[in-house]
Design an enzyme around this catalytic site. Structure first.
Site, PDB file in Angstrom:
ATOM      1  N   HIS A 194      -4.217   1.536 -10.782  1.00 23.58           N
ATOM      2  CA  HIS A 194      -3.676   2.869 -11.071  1.00 23.58           C
ATOM      3  C   HIS A 194      -2.899   3.462  -9.895  1.00 23.58           C
ATOM      4  CE1 HIS A 194      -7.367   4.481  -9.168  1.00 23.58           C
ATOM      5  NE2 HIS A 194      -6.743   5.637  -9.090  1.00 23.58           N
ATOM      6  N   HIS A 256      -5.852  -1.394  -4.455  1.00 28.52           N
ATOM      7  CA  HIS A 256      -4.952  -0.246  -4.324  1.00 28.52           C
ATOM      8  C   HIS A 256      -4.168  -0.243  -3.002  1.00 28.52           C
ATOM      9  CE1 HIS A 256      -7.205   1.036  -7.709  1.00 28.52           C
ATOM     10  NE2 HIS A 256      -8.178   1.637  -7.074  1.00 28.52           N
TER      11      HIS A 256
HETATM   12  C1  BG6 Z   1     -11.148   3.667  -7.979  1.00 24.00           C
HETATM   13  C2  BG6 Z   1     -12.374   3.376  -7.163  1.00 24.00           C
HETATM   14  O1  BG6 Z   1     -10.454   2.494  -8.274  1.00 24.00           O
HETATM   15  O2  BG6 Z   1     -10.304   4.553  -7.256  1.00 24.00           O
HETATM   16  C3  BG6 Z   1     -13.112   4.662  -6.803  1.00 24.00           C
HETATM   17  O3  BG6 Z   1     -13.236   2.504  -7.873  1.00 24.00           O
HETATM   18  C4  BG6 Z   1     -12.173   5.631  -6.138  1.00 24.00           C
HETATM   19  O4  BG6 Z   1     -14.231   4.391  -5.961  1.00 24.00           O
HETATM   20  C5  BG6 Z   1     -10.900   5.796  -6.965  1.00 24.00           C
HETATM   21  O5  BG6 Z   1     -12.849   6.870  -6.017  1.00 24.00           O
HETATM   22  C6  BG6 Z   1      -9.888   6.629  -6.212  1.00 24.00           C
HETATM   23  O6  BG6 Z   1      -8.825   6.924  -7.065  1.00 24.00           O
HETATM   24  P1  BG6 Z   1      -7.955   8.236  -6.845  1.00 24.00           P
HETATM   25  O7  BG6 Z   1      -6.858   8.120  -7.851  1.00 24.00           O
HETATM   26  O8  BG6 Z   1      -8.870   9.409  -7.062  1.00 24.00           O
HETATM   27  O9  BG6 Z   1      -7.474   8.175  -5.434  1.00 24.00           O
END
Ligand code: BG6
Length: 505
Positions: A194, A256
């Site tokens: 994402h 990510h």
């Molecule tokens: C997720 C993780 O993929 O991304 C989580 O599993 C994390 O632990 C999250 O909190 C963070 O996403 P964002 O979009 O809030 O930065």
């Protein structure tokens, strides 16, 4: 434009979703409630979903279509964030929302699902997007079940979106790829990350490749080092059980943050077309040098939070969280120094860090430029690290700032750092779509630009695997940072070896 696909627009201006059904496995889970259903509702609100779309949710809980609609209504209302909830639109949206209970290990369930979906074929033209939002242990039985029930192919297209974690290590990621590819061709497998759907991460591509002024500086001659920070103030939020088996390196860096790093460091692609962009990302990920054995202690840092305070509130340590082993060795903080072995980046350190229970939630990229070769304004003036810094703010405030030295008003040549700021919100004055809205629409329209490919997943596991192996064989003295602080001292030491310090975002 991809041939034969009138719904795909490489520049992603006009995005019309073709008729289709979306089937969500794990439809009663957190991700569905917080992200997927609100995103689909938003797409309906924006009139981006096709007329007569069909959304099916599945989980083991027995409930009717109406029960499911009622539950999802509560969730969508709660998690829409900055978008309005409209009763009449919900009524219309909910008419396309169905539920089919079933155990994912039960072959009969897939037959039922096939029958239910067949009833909608006139509306969906047989196009189906399967979304795996279940525990990873179900991925294999689901794709096999779909295959056995004849759902993996047929009239129309069949695609599968796979949520993270994509494997637990290099070996299991390869096995999973193999299992998926036995059923779906690679071009129909959408591995979601994402972070790639976040507006500001996409904007890195525009910033770098649509402007002529930055690219000449974007290399080892002008850039001293890069810092990528993804700090979260939250802890493990009831996910202690999952998180304990994962840890920050697997949970955030392997996927990510290496994708973010690839976006900053990749070469321009010849055109903005899914495979051309993904080829460049993949090439960059393959150029990250895996740490050598003798570097593992100095180039990678593991941390875990102990009790502490944020915003005046006392917080437990990770080991005191529900579902967590009181002796847990899991990393809630991870940082690493990576180098990219290519002509553009040779010798430039990329420092990546992420942690839970940091003082605030902030994700940004800081590009530290080299200092001026000689300063003629020395007395009482800025000395030390270069003042020239480009900060790309991914969240929560999305924007870009350029820092440089300026003359202080008044007599004398006193200098101080100032910022030139671009702020997404105030410049465009429109709501930015959530990552899941973007990515779901991409998958429905068949645009895989922002999805990861098998070779990218493989390359990023290769980068983190030596660190994971070393950590698995070492006993660390944890916890080593207090909740509400910027991580363990050893992380500062890692940068200090090259005369650098972590920027406080
Ligand atoms: C997720 C993780 O993929 O991304 C989580 O599993 C994390 O632990 C999250 O909190 C963070 O996403 P964002 O979009 O809030 O930065």
């Amino acid at each position: 434009m991809a041939e034969g696909n009138p719904f795909q627009d490489p520049l992603r201006f006009e995005r019309r979703a073709p008729p289709c059904a979306v089937v969500i496995f794990g439809a009663n889970g957190d991700l569905t409630k917080r992200k997927l259903l609100p995103a689909l509702y938003r797409l309906a609100y924006e009139r981006r979903l096709p007329a007569g779309y069909v959304i099916y949710g599945n989980s083991r809980t027995e409930m009717s279509d109406d029960d499911y609609r009622a539950r999802m209504k509560v969730a969508v209302k709660q998690f829409l964030e900055d978008s309005p909830f409209e009763e009449s639109l919900w009524e219309e949206f909910a008419r396309g929302l169905y539920y089919v209970p079933g155990d994912l290990q039960d072959k009969g369930f897939y037959t039922t699902l096939a029958e239910r979906l067949a009833q909608h074929e006139a509306q969906t033209a047989g196009n189906i997007l399967f979304y795996l939002s279940t525990q990873p242990s179900h991925y294999e039985p689901v794709v096999q079940g779909l295959d056995a029930a004849g759902l993996s192919r047929g009239k129309g297209w069949r695609r599968v979106v796979v949520e993270k974690p994509f494997g637990y290590d290099l070996h299991s990621a390869r096995q999973l790829n193999e299992k998926l590819q036995q059923v779906f061709p690679e071009q129909e497998i959408y591995r979601i990350d994402h972070y790639l759907g976040k507006e500001t991460v996409q904007n890195v591509l525009a910033f770098r490749f649509a402007n002529g002024i930055f690219e000449p500086l974007w290399n080892r001659r002008y850039i001293n080092h890069v810092q990528v920070t993804a700090a979260e103030s939250i802890g493990v939020e009831g996910r202690g059980g999952y998180y304990q088996g994962s840890g920050a390196l697997r949970d955030m860096i392997q996927n990510h943050l290496l994708q973010v790093m690839a976006t900053i460091a990749m070469e321009p692609s010849a055109m903005f077309e899914p495979n051309a962009v993904r080829d460049e990302r993949a090439k960059l990920l393959r150029s990250i040098r895996p740490l050598k054995e003798e570097e593992l202690c100095t180039h990678a840092v593991k941390g875990q939070y102990g009790p502490g305070r944020i915003g005046g509130q006392d917080l437990p340590g990770f080991r005191q969280e529900p579902g967590v082993d009181p002796e847990s060795q899991t990393d809630t903080y991870a940082a690493a120094t990576f180098f990219v072995d290519n002509w553009r980046w040779a010798g430039v350190p990329f420092y990546i860090r992420t942690g839970k229970r940091m003082p605030k939630r902030v994700t940004d990229i800081a590009i530290h430029f080299n200092s001026a070769p000689l300063s003629i304004f020395t007395r009482d003036n800025h000395q030390g690290p270069s003042p020239n810094l480009l900060i790309i703010r991914i969240q929560p405030e999305e924007g870009i700032s350029l820092r440089f030295l300026s003359k202080n008003p008044g007599g004398g040549m006193r200098l101080r750092p100032v910022s030139m700021d671009f702020n997404y919100g105030s410049s465009f004055g429109v709501r930015t779509p959530t990552a899941y809205e973007t990515l779901l629409l991409d998958a429905i329209t068949g645009d895989a630009t922002l999805y990861t490919r098998q070779d990218m997943v493989d390359a990023s596991w290769q980068v983190v695997q030596p660190i994971l192996d070393q950590w698995a064989n070492t006993k660390f003295d944890l916890p080593n940072y207090e909740a509400g602080t910027w991580g363990p001292q050893c992380s500062e030491d890692m940068l200090a070896r090259r005369g650098h310090t972590w920027r406080i975002p």
